[in-house]
Motif scaffolding. Structure first.
Motif, PDB file in Angstrom:
ATOM      1  N   ASP A 153       0.820  -1.213   0.000  1.00  0.00           N
ATOM      2  CA  ASP A 153       0.000   0.000   0.000  1.00  0.00           C
ATOM      3  C   ASP A 153       0.851   1.260   0.000  1.00  0.00           C
ATOM      4  N   HIS A 154       2.015   1.214   0.625  1.00  0.00           N
ATOM      5  CA  HIS A 154       2.899   2.384   0.626  1.00  0.00           C
ATOM      6  C   HIS A 154       3.474   2.610  -0.768  1.00  0.00           C
ATOM      7  N   ILE A 155       3.866   1.535  -1.420  1.00  0.00           N
ATOM      8  CA  ILE A 155       4.381   1.656  -2.784  1.00  0.00           C
ATOM      9  C   ILE A 155       3.275   2.157  -3.721  1.00  0.00           C
ATOM     10  N   ARG A 156       2.074   1.621  -3.547  1.00  0.00           N
ATOM     11  CA  ARG A 156       0.956   2.063  -4.379  1.00  0.00           C
ATOM     12  C   ARG A 156       0.589   3.512  -4.076  1.00  0.00           C
ATOM     13  N   CYS A 157       0.723   3.915  -2.835  1.00  0.00           N
ATOM     14  CA  CYS A 157       0.466   5.311  -2.473  1.00  0.00           C
ATOM     15  C   CYS A 157       1.389   6.239  -3.258  1.00  0.00           C
ATOM     16  N   HIS A 158       2.654   5.857  -3.376  1.00  0.00           N
ATOM     17  CA  HIS A 158       3.584   6.640  -4.201  1.00  0.00           C
ATOM     18  C   HIS A 158       3.106   6.697  -5.645  1.00  0.00           C
ATOM     19  N   ASP A 159       2.787   5.532  -6.195  1.00  0.00           N
ATOM     20  CA  ASP A 159       2.375   5.472  -7.603  1.00  0.00           C
ATOM     21  C   ASP A 159       1.143   6.339  -7.862  1.00  0.00           C
ATOM     22  N   VAL A 160       0.162   6.212  -6.974  1.00  0.00           N
ATOM     23  CA  VAL A 160      -1.082   6.956  -7.134  1.00  0.00           C
ATOM     24  C   VAL A 160      -0.846   8.458  -6.978  1.00  0.00           C
ATOM     25  N   SER A 161      -0.026   8.835  -6.008  1.00  0.00           N
ATOM     26  CA  SER A 161       0.258  10.257  -5.783  1.00  0.00           C
ATOM     27  C   SER A 161       0.942  10.878  -6.990  1.00  0.00           C
ATOM     28  N   MET A 162       1.923  10.176  -7.541  1.00  0.00           N
ATOM     29  CA  MET A 162       2.638  10.704  -8.706  1.00  0.00           C
ATOM     30  C   MET A 162       1.719  10.813  -9.920  1.00  0.00           C
ATOM     31  N   GLU A 163       0.903   9.800 -10.121  1.00  0.00           N
ATOM     32  CA  GLU A 163      -0.032   9.836 -11.246  1.00  0.00           C
ATOM     33  C   GLU A 163      -1.043  10.973 -11.079  1.00  0.00           C
ATOM     34  N   ALA A 164      -1.560  11.156  -9.873  1.00  0.00           N
ATOM     35  CA  ALA A 164      -2.537  12.213  -9.634  1.00  0.00           C
ATOM     36  C   ALA A 164      -1.903  13.593  -9.746  1.00  0.00           C
ATOM     37  N   TYR A 165      -0.656  13.730  -9.286  1.00  0.00           N
ATOM     38  CA  TYR A 165       0.066  14.997  -9.406  1.00  0.00           C
ATOM     39  C   TYR A 165       0.143  15.427 -10.875  1.00  0.00           C
TER      40      TYR A 165
END
Length: 282
Positions: A133-145
């Protein structure tokens, strides 16, 4: 705005910074990607607690509400299911780490375009530690940014918004441990804390120095601790989060640290303000 994987992550990774900026009048939004449903009870004192045993997800929501009150922040649940941390690396179907990135990024884009933050804080590509979930949080944050600034993407999620600065959390770092060790060596050379601090220095000795920004949070450590204690199912009174006395932190390293990874405004390094450059251009 800070994006976190689970409730309690906001309290261990940046809580004093959020309280500091709230004291200055800044609006602060915390997003929790999951409800922490697959977490374990990490506080022995909670063993046998009826709600912890039968409804951990509900308990963690109550704990998050208490932490939110201590920090004075706004908060949103994204509503994804905790992926757990299995030895084989597999994640359950429909859990946060299994949801396609273009799907899980959409609600983050929606919040960005509504809240319109100047600063976004998230984890690096390793998630801070390798929980799915932490790795996915990074992925999602970067994509949303990236997507939030593009009017062609998610056109039904509100008007496009460009975030000025993107940071990774670097709060646990060698510079901080070194400063604690050296301060304690001088002021309390017989302290029992020196041995574990020395061990931490040794295993962190090859950590790269990535922090660019040191936010002065010495007056807000108690708010951080109160938020941490709110997550009683996850944080025991003897937790390593409370290993360093706050007076030592204030004397040796009264900062929380971040790495500026993308910026749309001019700034000078090192920084002491996440909004450096943003205020100058406002």
């Amino acid at each position: 705005m800070a994006v976190h994987a689970h409730p309690d992550d906001e309290s261990s990774k940046g809580a004093a910074t959020y309280a500091y900026y709230r004291s200055l009048g800044a609006d602060v939004m915390v997003l929790s990607c999951t409800g922490g449903e697959r977490g374990s009870i990490l506080n022995e004192a909670m063993a046998g607690h009826a709600m912890a045993e039968r409804d951990l997800a509900g308990l963690r929501r109550r704990e998050m509400q208490a932490a939110q009150r201590h920090l004075g922040v706004q908060h949103r649940w994204l509503g994804y299911e905790d992926s757990g941390m299995n030895d084989d690396g597999q994640v359950p179907a429909n859990s946060f780490a299994a949801v396609p990135l273009d799907v899980s990024a959409e609600p983050v884009v929606r919040v960005i375009r509504e809240f319109r933050p100047h600063v976004l804080i998230t984890y690096d590509e390793n998630g801070g530690y390798p929980h799915p979930d932490h790795i996915r949080c990074h992925d999602v944050s970067m994509e949303a940014y990236r997507a939030a600034a593009d009017p062609a993407r998610y056109p039904d999620a509100g008007a496009a918004w460009q975030i000025d600065k993107l940071y990774f959390d670097r709060i646990f770092n060698l510079e901080r441990v070194d400063a604690m060790f050296l301060e304690l060596s001088v002021t309390e050379p017989e302290s029992p804390l020196l041995e574990p601090l020395g061990e931490a220095r040794e295993w962190m000795k090859n950590y790269p120095k990535l922090a660019t920004t040191h936010v002065p949070v010495g007056d807000f450590l108690e708010a951080r601790d109160a938020a941490l204690r709110s997550h009683a199912s996850q944080v025991s009174p003897g937790s390593s989060f409370f290993f360093w006395p706050n007076d030592l932190i204030r004397q040796a390293w009264p900062y929380e640290d971040f790495q500026l990874v993308q910026s749309k405004v001019d700034t000078e390094m090192p920084e002491s303000d996440l909004f450096a450059g943003v205020r100058d251009n406002s």
